[in-house]
Scaffold this active site. Structure first.
Site, PDB file in Angstrom:
ATOM      1  CB  SER A 158      66.859  70.131  64.478  1.00 52.06           C
ATOM      2  OG  SER A 158      65.777  71.018  64.463  1.00 52.06           O
ATOM      3  CE  LYS A 174      64.732  73.498  66.770  1.00 56.58           C
ATOM      4  NZ  LYS A 174      64.240  72.508  65.812  1.00 56.58           N
ATOM      5  CE  LYS A 178      68.077  65.538  66.354  1.00 61.32           C
ATOM      6  NZ  LYS A 178      67.706  66.728  65.545  1.00 61.32           N
TER       7      LYS A 178
END
Length: 292
Positions: free
Chosen positions: A96, A171, A239
């Site tokens: 990701s 995502k 993150k």
């Protein structure tokens, strides 16, 4: 069946590699820590001594590493994937990362004669173990079709969502939805506990109505038990929320709830809880409420 190289045998990468072995693929893995390579070998896979060694004969290369710089590190340079994979190989990045980085790296892969797909996954460690991951795939439609035998070995809901970078954009939206859901589930449980309600019964009935969700199903009991063993670490969700808030700002999209939850996740990580499961955001809710 294909020769598949898997770079990154962590919480997600290792069970994905094992499921590829079970599906009949020849799987070679590389990881910075040898014990993960040994585990893959014990499950019928092969181990590599370097990235170059892992990818040299691969028809498909899967990378599953934590962040954008990590992906760049494993694909770039003389020892990386692009310099050592054979022409025409598929590169599936299941990490990701930032959509703009995914697009830039896909252009570099194409220039190197490698077919890129950005294919981040959702479902956590258990989804990886059970091979039921949701996979959102960006890239060329023909390459997506060519990758089906590999993707079907690790996922259940597999959707081509557009050109390179699109998978990472979807995502990011997924991580926004999940984070807000975790936060509000934690608030609801703290609220229920404050009133002495039978929380097991409460979550059962809530799960059967409009409030039901995968987050409630998978994270509710963890919050009740105060069991935050990592299936997906808070540091990684921190993150991901950074990716969401940055990309939203660039697109002039307001994400007020996402921004608040991003700050709460950041506070939890900064307090030393980045290694906990992302359901550990509940600790922040309890702290704000003066509860334990």
């Amino acid at each position: 069946m294909s020769n598949v190289a898997v770079i990154g045998l962590g919480i997600m990468g290792l069970p994905m590699a094992i499921n590829l072995v079970k599906a009949g693929h020849t799987v070679t893995g590389f990881n910075r820590s040898q014990d993960k390579i040994d585990k893959l070998v014990s499950e019928g896979g092969k181990g590599a001594t370097s990235i170059a060694d892992a990818v040299k004969d691969a028809d498909v290369v899967i990378t599953m590493v934590p962040d954008s710089p990590d992906v760049e590190g494993v694909v770039s340079g003389p020892d990386g994937v692009f310099a050592n994979a054979k022409k025409g190989a598929l590169w599936i990045d299941a990490s990701s990362i930032r959509p703009d980085v995914a697009k830039r790296l896909s252009d570099q892969a194409t220039a190197a004669g490698i077919r890129p797909l950005d294919a981040p996954v959702s479902g956590g460690e258990q989804g990886a173990i059970d091979a039921v991951l949701s996979i959102m795939v960006g890239g060329d439609a023909a390459d997506f079709e060519a990758a089906q035998p590999v993707l079907n070995a690790v996922g259940k809901t597999i959707v081509h969502v557009g050109p390179s970078g699109s998978g990472q954009t979807v995502k990011a939206a997924n991580q926004l939805i999940v984070a807000v859901n975790i936060e509000v589930l934690g608030e609801a449980i703290a609220f229920l506990e404050a009133y002495g309600v039978d929380t097991d019964a409460a979550l059962k009935v809530l799960g059967g109505g409009l409030a039901g969700s995968k987050v409630l199903e998978q994270k509710g009991q963890k919050m009740l038990d105060r069991n935050f063993d990592p299936g997906f670490r808070l540091a990684l969700h921190h993150k991901d929320l950074g990716i969401v808030t940055s990309a939203a700002r660039e697109a002039n999209v307001a994400v007020p709830l996402g921004a608040v939850v991003a700050q709460l996740v950041a506070a939890t990580v900064n307090q030393g809880d980045g290694g906990l499961d992302h359901s550990g955001l509940f600790k922040q809710v309890l702290q704000l409420s003066g509860r334990k």
